[in-house]
Design an enzyme around this catalytic site. Sequence first.
Site, PDB file in Angstrom:
ATOM      1  CG  HIS A   1      -1.753   3.920  -0.328  1.00 43.14           C
ATOM      2  ND1 HIS A   1      -1.672   3.677   1.022  1.00 43.14           N
ATOM      3  CD2 HIS A   1      -1.730   5.276  -0.454  1.00 43.14           C
ATOM      4  CE1 HIS A   1      -1.613   4.829   1.674  1.00 43.14           C
ATOM      5  NE2 HIS A   1      -1.633   5.811   0.797  1.00 43.14           N
ATOM      6  CD  GLU A   2      -0.055   6.983  -3.486  1.00 43.69           C
ATOM      7  OE1 GLU A   2      -0.763   8.009  -3.365  1.00 43.69           O
ATOM      8  OE2 GLU A   2       0.726   6.610  -2.601  1.00 43.69           O
TER       9      GLU A   2
ATOM     10  CB  CYS B   1      -1.183   7.555   4.176  1.00 43.17           C
ATOM     11  SG  CYS B   1      -2.017   8.707   3.059  1.00 43.17           S
TER      12      CYS B   1
ATOM     13  CG  HIS C   1      -4.943   8.956  -1.562  1.00 40.46           C
ATOM     14  ND1 HIS C   1      -5.281   9.499  -0.344  1.00 40.46           N
ATOM     15  CD2 HIS C   1      -3.749   8.346  -1.364  1.00 40.46           C
ATOM     16  CE1 HIS C   1      -4.331   9.234   0.553  1.00 40.46           C
ATOM     17  NE2 HIS C   1      -3.387   8.524  -0.045  1.00 40.46           N
TER      18      HIS C   1
HETATM   19 NI    NI Z   1      -1.633   7.924   0.966  1.00 39.12          NI
END
Ligand code: NI
Length: 179
Positions: free
Chosen positions: A143-144, A101, A147
């Site tokens: 993953h994104e 990341c 966030h």
């Molecule tokens: Ni990330």
Amino acid sequence: MAAKPILKMGTPSLRLPSADWPLDRLDSAELRRLLADMRDTMIAAHGAGLAAPQIGENVRVVIFEVRENPRYPGVVVPYTELVNPELSFPDDEMEEGWEGCLSVPGMRGAVPRHRRLHYRAWTPDGERIERSVDGFHARVVQHECDHLDGILYPMRMPDMSKFGFTDVLFPDLAPYDDD
Ligand code: NI
């Protein structure tokens, strides 16, 4: 437009849930400017994806792209911009894989993710986009989108023995930055 500083883990705003992008501000110069900044930032950092909160904008906007890259052999994901993405999972099958990341520079960790993913979102032009994906494409999107809920990948790791420095775990990848 320009590459922006990327906020690192420990910055309080990375832990906040982000707000929906207002639908009456799709197809706007403001959104295009944000996306251009995000893309420049992602490219400058050699990332596979970026979420708006990583450059200090707590709105539900993510981008990702995997070109031919020695870190992800055989994986290509087209450049994609998602506004207010919604995820759903066709089944419960999970798969462990290595992640990095840009907000956790120099590190890698093994993270279980859903193998198959269905996602829907707005495009910046105000169209709908909908895809069923699997494997690394599904991983990047999960993953994104994490966030956007204030979740960083180490928080998803059940086994911290599989967390370490990229240059130690993957010495062949040393010339590259993180995603
Ligand atoms: Ni990330």
